[in-house]
Design an enzyme around this catalytic site. Structure first.
Site, PDB file in Angstrom:
ATOM      1  CE1 TYR A 136       4.357  42.719 125.424  1.00  0.00           C
ATOM      2  CE2 TYR A 136       2.527  44.214 125.807  1.00  0.00           C
ATOM      3  CZ  TYR A 136       3.305  43.470 124.940  1.00  0.00           C
ATOM      4  OH  TYR A 136       3.040  43.479 123.593  1.00  0.00           O
ATOM      5  CE1 TYR A 191       3.397  45.244 119.727  1.00  0.00           C
ATOM      6  CE2 TYR A 191       2.856  47.575 119.889  1.00  0.00           C
ATOM      7  CZ  TYR A 191       2.650  46.273 120.282  1.00  0.00           C
ATOM      8  OH  TYR A 191       1.688  45.981 121.232  1.00  0.00           O
ATOM      9  CG  ASP A 225       0.896  52.319 113.900  1.00  0.00           C
ATOM     10  OD1 ASP A 225       0.450  53.225 114.617  1.00  0.00           O
ATOM     11  OD2 ASP A 225       1.066  51.144 114.300  1.00  0.00           O
ATOM     12  CE  LYS A 231       0.880  53.628 122.152  1.00  0.00           C
ATOM     13  NZ  LYS A 231       1.081  52.870 123.373  1.00  0.00           N
TER      14      LYS A 231
HETATM   15  C1  PLP Z   1       3.110  52.085 116.699  1.00  0.00           C
HETATM   16  C2  PLP Z   1       2.052  51.417 117.524  1.00  0.00           C
HETATM   17  N1  PLP Z   1       0.951  50.954 116.921  1.00  0.00           N
HETATM   18  C3  PLP Z   1      -0.040  50.361 117.613  1.00  0.00           C
HETATM   19  C4  PLP Z   1       0.067  50.191 118.977  1.00  0.00           C
HETATM   20  C5  PLP Z   1      -1.020  49.479 119.716  1.00  0.00           C
HETATM   21  O1  PLP Z   1      -1.705  50.359 120.532  1.00  0.00           O
HETATM   22  P1  PLP Z   1      -2.614  49.787 121.729  1.00  0.00           P
HETATM   23  O2  PLP Z   1      -1.669  49.282 122.751  1.00  0.00           O
HETATM   24  O3  PLP Z   1      -3.388  50.984 122.196  1.00  0.00           O
HETATM   25  O4  PLP Z   1      -3.473  48.733 121.141  1.00  0.00           O
HETATM   26  C6  PLP Z   1       1.204  50.653 119.642  1.00  0.00           C
HETATM   27  C7  PLP Z   1       1.343  50.478 121.095  1.00  0.00           C
HETATM   28  O5  PLP Z   1       2.327  50.755 121.701  1.00  0.00           O
HETATM   29  C8  PLP Z   1       2.234  51.274 118.896  1.00  0.00           C
HETATM   30  O6  PLP Z   1       3.356  51.684 119.462  1.00  0.00           O
END
Ligand code: PLP
Length: 430
Positions: free
Chosen positions: A15, A145, A241, A273
């Site tokens: 990014y 996202y 998610d 995370k």
């Molecule tokens: C809600 C959500 N799902 C999935 C992801 C993707 O995670 P990663 O960056 O570990 O692939 C993120 C990343 O910020 C996220 O905020």
């Protein structure tokens, strides 16, 4: 050549427009402690965005460092097909304990995107086993996202980040986000899609209550509750998610706990995370007996879930996952953050003088600047980022939305400092 020069010579950052690094090279971070990162000159920066939304208990927490060291003495890594190990087994047991009771099975992977990919693939394959091979599409929110892999981009909103990759996306339906429109309007839109297309739909995927990359959008729990009912009514899976919202960030262990648990009973929950307190890569897709049993059969019936990653269930990451959950318990973290979240709510009140929109959920706050005032060329986010560093805080706005995504280890003094400095920076640009 110093480290920054070498970085510029050899490294391509995520990014990042690398040309910017000619004039503003990335900071070299030498060490970290608690909520602070330190550069080579030992200047500190509050990790106000929890190192991309993952740090929970603060950097280099002694119990996490100990867990890594102890695990490393025993087992560094092993493949996870045909083999298993204690940290993965015990962590799975604990995750099943702390998630809603209908989640009984844990599938490991190694990042947020893969946790989502696993849920999408399991959902689609489930329907094929139930003689519904046409159910291959997904519904997601237009500001959602879910990651940067091709599958997760396909169910994310289309914006600056990913529009160029659109030709690679699989078809999915985008429902309107309950943001700038009412909950009932958004629900009508979702219902319309489900009513007309449920025969081709596998699942609805969304971020529960807090939509991070879409601009730290916070929507009312009523939307999720009603959406869950609609998924049941039209017999499609619900995937939540919780990659960014899990592990206390919203004030509850998982964001879905803000909702009526008798109504919101997803088929999949994706986490990553915070599961390792932001220390090591690990991800988990939890699902139900109903999904698991569909795949459970004699090998020749070809129902195996053929998916796996090299670092699936890495033992050190799993040991850190166990330590992360133990810290939650031993340090009573979810109760300890209550006064901090209240202080955050109070501290945000003063921003209303600046003519900005404010929202907050748990340890997350968003300050939305009037987008009419800036054009893309102004690079307002970039300037705010630079200004934040000068004030010892890390602000990486999403478009015109300045946000705080705070680690749970924050003290009242830390938060006061962060709010003062954030106010000072926002005031310059609001
Ligand atoms: C809600 C959500 N799902 C999935 C992801 C993707 O995670 P990663 O960056 O570990 O692939 C993120 C990343 O910020 C996220 O905020």
């Amino acid at each position: 050549m110093n480290l920054q020069e070498k970085d510029f010579k050899y490294v391509w950052h995520p990014y990042t427009q690398m040309k910017d690094c000619e004039t503003n090279p990335p900071l070299v971070i030498k060490r970290a402690e608690g909520a602070k990162l330190f550069d080579e000159e030992d200047n500190f920066y509050y990790d106000t965005i929890s190192s991309w939304w993952c740090n929970i208990h603060g950097h280099n927490h002694p119990k996490i460092v100990k867990a890594i060291n102890e695990q490393l003495k025993k087992l560094d890594h092993t493949l996870f097909a045909g083999f298993t190990h204690e940290p993965a087994i015990l962590l799975a047991e604990k995750l099943v304990e702390i998630t809603p009771p209908h989640f009984t099975k844990v599938f490991y992977s190694d990042n947020g995107s893969t946790a989502v990919e696993v849920a999408l693939k399991m959902s689609l394959q489930y329907w094929s086993f139930h003689d519904k091979p046409k159910r291959t599409k997904f519904v997601s929110l237009d500001y959602g996202y879910h990651g940067d892999t091709v599958g997760t981009m396909s169910v994310s909103g289309v914006d600056l980040f990913n529009e160029v990759f659109q030709p690679l996306f699989f078809d999915s339906f985008k429902a309107k986000t309950p943001y700038n429109i009412s909950v009932s309007e958004a629900l009508l839109d979702l219902e319309d899609i489900l009513k007309n297309h449920h025969d081709e739909l596998a699942a609805f995927i969304l971020e529960p209550l807090l939509m991070g990359a879409g601009g730290m959008i916070i929507y009312p729990k009523e939307y999720l509750e009603k959406a869950a009912e609609l998924c049941k009514q039209y017999n499609i899976h619900l995937i939540v998610d919780e990659v960014a919202t899990g592990f206390g960030r919203t004030g509850k262990m998982f964001a879905i706990e803000h909702c009526d648990q008798t109504i919101v009973q997803p088929d999949f929950i994706c986490i990553s995370k915070g599961v390792t307190s932001g220390t090591l890569p690990l991800a988990v897709t939890l699902t139900t007996d109903a999904i698991y049993e569909t795949f459970y059969d004699d090998y020749e019936n070809k129902k195996t879930f053929y998916h796996g990653h090299t670092y699936t269930a890495n033992p050190i990451a799993c040991a850190v996952g166990l330590a992360t959950l133990k810290i939650f318990k031993d340090e009573d973290v979810l109760n300890k953050i209550i006064p901090i979240t209240e202080q955050l709510a109070k501290g945000l009140e003063r921003f209303s003088d600046l003519g900005v929109a404010i929202r907050q959920l748990g340890m997350v706050a968003a300050i939305e600047l009037d987008c009419q005032k800036f054009s893309f060329k102004d690079r307002i986010g970039y300037h705010i980022y630079q200004a934040g560093l000068k004030e010892n805080i890390i602000l990486r706005p999403l478009g015109n939305v300045v946000y705080l995504y705070l680690p749970l280890c924050l003290t009242a003094d830390d938060l006061e400092f962060i709010l003062d400095k954030t106010y000072k920076v926002v005031k310059q640009y609001a």
